[in-house]
Design a protein around this motif. Structure first.
Motif, PDB file in Angstrom:
ATOM      1  N   GLY A  17      24.183 -32.486 -58.519  1.00  0.00           N
ATOM      2  CA  GLY A  17      23.299 -32.407 -57.374  1.00  0.00           C
ATOM      3  C   GLY A  17      23.765 -31.395 -56.361  1.00  0.00           C
ATOM      4  O   GLY A  17      24.752 -30.680 -56.554  1.00  0.00           O
ATOM      5  N   GLN A  18      23.025 -31.362 -55.269  1.00  0.00           N
ATOM      6  CA  GLN A  18      23.339 -30.450 -54.176  1.00  0.00           C
ATOM      7  C   GLN A  18      23.054 -31.177 -52.867  1.00  0.00           C
ATOM      8  O   GLN A  18      22.020 -31.844 -52.719  1.00  0.00           O
ATOM      9  CB  GLN A  18      22.500 -29.181 -54.272  1.00  0.00           C
ATOM     10  N   ILE A  19      23.977 -31.036 -51.917  1.00  0.00           N
ATOM     11  CA  ILE A  19      23.809 -31.601 -50.589  1.00  0.00           C
ATOM     12  C   ILE A  19      23.504 -30.458 -49.621  1.00  0.00           C
ATOM     13  O   ILE A  19      24.248 -29.476 -49.555  1.00  0.00           O
ATOM     14  CB  ILE A  19      25.070 -32.365 -50.121  1.00  0.00           C
ATOM     15  N   LEU A  20      22.394 -30.606 -48.901  1.00  0.00           N
ATOM     16  CA  LEU A  20      21.950 -29.608 -47.938  1.00  0.00           C
ATOM     17  C   LEU A  20      21.878 -30.244 -46.545  1.00  0.00           C
ATOM     18  O   LEU A  20      21.820 -31.465 -46.418  1.00  0.00           O
ATOM     19  CB  LEU A  20      20.555 -29.086 -48.323  1.00  0.00           C
ATOM     20  N   ASP A  21      21.861 -29.400 -45.533  1.00  0.00           N
ATOM     21  CA  ASP A  21      21.579 -29.840 -44.176  1.00  0.00           C
ATOM     22  C   ASP A  21      20.549 -28.867 -43.616  1.00  0.00           C
ATOM     23  O   ASP A  21      20.865 -27.703 -43.365  1.00  0.00           O
ATOM     24  CB  ASP A  21      22.841 -29.852 -43.318  1.00  0.00           C
ATOM     25  N   HIS A  22      19.305 -29.334 -43.511  1.00  0.00           N
ATOM     26  CA  HIS A  22      18.191 -28.472 -43.121  1.00  0.00           C
ATOM     27  C   HIS A  22      18.121 -27.248 -44.036  1.00  0.00           C
ATOM     28  O   HIS A  22      18.069 -26.111 -43.596  1.00  0.00           O
ATOM     29  CB  HIS A  22      18.278 -28.079 -41.645  1.00  0.00           C
ATOM     30  N   VAL A  77      21.293 -36.740 -64.714  1.00  0.00           N
ATOM     31  CA  VAL A  77      20.689 -37.175 -63.453  1.00  0.00           C
ATOM     32  C   VAL A  77      20.928 -36.039 -62.470  1.00  0.00           C
ATOM     33  O   VAL A  77      22.065 -35.716 -62.149  1.00  0.00           O
ATOM     34  CB  VAL A  77      21.326 -38.485 -62.937  1.00  0.00           C
ATOM     35  N   SER A  78      19.859 -35.410 -62.007  1.00  0.00           N
ATOM     36  CA  SER A  78      19.969 -34.243 -61.139  1.00  0.00           C
ATOM     37  C   SER A  78      19.198 -34.504 -59.851  1.00  0.00           C
ATOM     38  O   SER A  78      18.051 -34.958 -59.891  1.00  0.00           O
ATOM     39  CB  SER A  78      19.405 -33.014 -61.856  1.00  0.00           C
ATOM     40  N   MET A  79      19.846 -34.220 -58.711  1.00  0.00           N
ATOM     41  CA  MET A  79      19.209 -34.519 -57.427  1.00  0.00           C
ATOM     42  C   MET A  79      19.548 -33.476 -56.377  1.00  0.00           C
ATOM     43  O   MET A  79      20.562 -32.792 -56.470  1.00  0.00           O
ATOM     44  CB  MET A  79      19.643 -35.893 -56.941  1.00  0.00           C
ATOM     45  N   VAL A  80      18.672 -33.358 -55.395  1.00  0.00           N
ATOM     46  CA  VAL A  80      18.904 -32.535 -54.215  1.00  0.00           C
ATOM     47  C   VAL A  80      18.692 -33.440 -53.012  1.00  0.00           C
ATOM     48  O   VAL A  80      17.672 -34.120 -52.907  1.00  0.00           O
ATOM     49  CB  VAL A  80      17.947 -31.327 -54.150  1.00  0.00           C
ATOM     50  N   CYS A  81      19.688 -33.458 -52.115  1.00  0.00           N
ATOM     51  CA  CYS A  81      19.643 -34.316 -50.932  1.00  0.00           C
ATOM     52  C   CYS A  81      19.803 -33.459 -49.687  1.00  0.00           C
ATOM     53  O   CYS A  81      20.653 -32.577 -49.653  1.00  0.00           O
ATOM     54  CB  CYS A  81      20.787 -35.333 -50.966  1.00  0.00           C
ATOM     55  N   LYS A 131      20.411 -44.399 -45.834  1.00  0.00           N
ATOM     56  CA  LYS A 131      20.007 -43.775 -47.093  1.00  0.00           C
ATOM     57  C   LYS A 131      19.527 -42.352 -46.873  1.00  0.00           C
ATOM     58  O   LYS A 131      18.846 -42.059 -45.907  1.00  0.00           O
ATOM     59  CB  LYS A 131      18.878 -44.605 -47.719  1.00  0.00           C
ATOM     60  N   LEU A 132      19.905 -41.507 -47.829  1.00  0.00           N
ATOM     61  CA  LEU A 132      19.369 -40.153 -47.909  1.00  0.00           C
ATOM     62  C   LEU A 132      18.128 -40.180 -48.795  1.00  0.00           C
ATOM     63  O   LEU A 132      18.119 -40.849 -49.823  1.00  0.00           O
ATOM     64  CB  LEU A 132      20.382 -39.224 -48.577  1.00  0.00           C
ATOM     65  N   ALA A 133      17.097 -39.457 -48.420  1.00  0.00           N
ATOM     66  CA  ALA A 133      15.913 -39.338 -49.273  1.00  0.00           C
ATOM     67  C   ALA A 133      16.155 -38.176 -50.233  1.00  0.00           C
ATOM     68  O   ALA A 133      15.780 -37.045 -49.958  1.00  0.00           O
ATOM     69  CB  ALA A 133      14.665 -39.116 -48.432  1.00  0.00           C
ATOM     70  N   CYS A 134      16.814 -38.462 -51.340  1.00  0.00           N
ATOM     71  CA  CYS A 134      17.123 -37.432 -52.332  1.00  0.00           C
ATOM     72  C   CYS A 134      15.956 -37.262 -53.292  1.00  0.00           C
ATOM     73  O   CYS A 134      15.253 -38.220 -53.609  1.00  0.00           O
ATOM     74  CB  CYS A 134      18.378 -37.808 -53.116  1.00  0.00           C
ATOM     75  N   VAL A 135      15.778 -36.035 -53.761  1.00  0.00           N
ATOM     76  CA  VAL A 135      14.734 -35.733 -54.724  1.00  0.00           C
ATOM     77  C   VAL A 135      15.375 -35.608 -56.094  1.00  0.00           C
ATOM     78  O   VAL A 135      16.286 -34.790 -56.289  1.00  0.00           O
ATOM     79  CB  VAL A 135      14.010 -34.416 -54.350  1.00  0.00           C
ATOM     80  N   LEU A 136      14.923 -36.438 -57.036  1.00  0.00           N
ATOM     81  CA  LEU A 136      15.412 -36.332 -58.415  1.00  0.00           C
ATOM     82  C   LEU A 136      14.649 -35.217 -59.111  1.00  0.00           C
ATOM     83  O   LEU A 136      13.431 -35.099 -58.974  1.00  0.00           O
ATOM     84  CB  LEU A 136      15.220 -37.640 -59.165  1.00  0.00           C
ATOM     85  N   GLU A 137      15.396 -34.397 -59.857  1.00  0.00           N
ATOM     86  CA  GLU A 137      14.794 -33.287 -60.580  1.00  0.00           C
ATOM     87  C   GLU A 137      14.782 -33.597 -62.059  1.00  0.00           C
ATOM     88  O   GLU A 137      15.684 -34.266 -62.574  1.00  0.00           O
ATOM     89  CB  GLU A 137      15.580 -32.008 -60.326  1.00  0.00           C
ATOM     90  N   LYS A 138      13.767 -33.117 -62.750  1.00  0.00           N
ATOM     91  CA  LYS A 138      13.671 -33.295 -64.201  1.00  0.00           C
ATOM     92  C   LYS A 138      14.446 -32.173 -64.860  1.00  0.00           C
ATOM     93  O   LYS A 138      13.982 -31.037 -64.917  1.00  0.00           O
ATOM     94  CB  LYS A 138      12.216 -33.267 -64.644  1.00  0.00           C
ATOM     95  N   LYS A 139      15.632 -32.496 -65.352  1.00  0.00           N
ATOM     96  CA  LYS A 139      16.475 -31.476 -65.967  1.00  0.00           C
ATOM     97  C   LYS A 139      16.983 -31.967 -67.312  1.00  0.00           C
ATOM     98  O   LYS A 139      17.249 -33.138 -67.495  1.00  0.00           O
ATOM     99  CB  LYS A 139      17.664 -31.139 -65.077  1.00  0.00           C
ATOM    100  N   GLY A 140      17.187 -31.011 -68.209  1.00  0.00           N
ATOM    101  CA  GLY A 140      17.787 -31.299 -69.494  1.00  0.00           C
ATOM    102  C   GLY A 140      19.288 -31.079 -69.413  1.00  0.00           C
ATOM    103  O   GLY A 140      19.870 -31.019 -68.348  1.00  0.00           O
ATOM    104  N   ALA A 141      19.886 -30.935 -70.532  1.00  0.00           N
ATOM    105  CA  ALA A 141      21.329 -30.714 -70.590  1.00  0.00           C
ATOM    106  C   ALA A 141      21.694 -29.408 -69.907  1.00  0.00           C
ATOM    107  O   ALA A 141      20.973 -28.408 -70.012  1.00  0.00           O
ATOM    108  CB  ALA A 141      21.793 -30.703 -72.039  1.00  0.00           C
TER     109      ALA A 141
END
Length: 142
Positions: A14-19, A110-114, A128-138
């Protein structure tokens, strides 16, 4: 009955962002509570310069005894917290009831961006962070 190569968690990235800007140096804690163990398994990741983090797949072995072949119901609860100076933020929570691959999301990873701008209190204890799950393969490919 001894079983090995049981999947307790798919790999997580995943990736953690701030704005929308990457946040480097944040610690994330993953907790796995398996219904055959007394204590949770904990592991940690730190975001890189681009705000990205990874947790590896977790596999295990266990001797369930001969009756458990028919009676055992796997339960592995997973939670991932982003540890900020202000508070711990829940980024992901899931319970899997299978040792098969892709049990969490249907994808190999399991891939997410928060984004830290999406922090919301669930109650006075859990944020809670509203993270977005991404549809990713291997390996991060769609």
């Amino acid at each position: 009955m001894y079983l090995d190569n049981l999947i307790l968690s798919s790999p997580v990235e995943g990736q953690i962002l701030d704005h929308r800007r990457p946040v480097p140096g944040l610690t994330l804690e993953r907790s796995l509570m398996w219904n055959v163990e007394q204590r949770p398994r904990l592991d940690y990741a730190i975001t890189g310069d681009d705000g990205r983090f990874t947790f590896p797949e977790v596999r295990a072995s266990y001797d369930f005894g001969w009756l458990s072949k028919y009676l055992h119901q796997p339960t592995v609860s997973q939670s991932i917290y982003v540890k900020t100076p202000e508070r711990d933020l829940l980024a992901f929570a899931n319970t899997r009831s299978s040792y098969r691959p892709m049990a969490e999301t249907g994808f190999p990873v399991v891939s997410m961006v928060c984004d830290l701008k999406t922090v919301n209190p669930i109650n006075e204890v859990v944020w809670k962070l509203a993270c977005v799950l991404e549809k990713k393969g291997a390996f991060g490919r769609e």
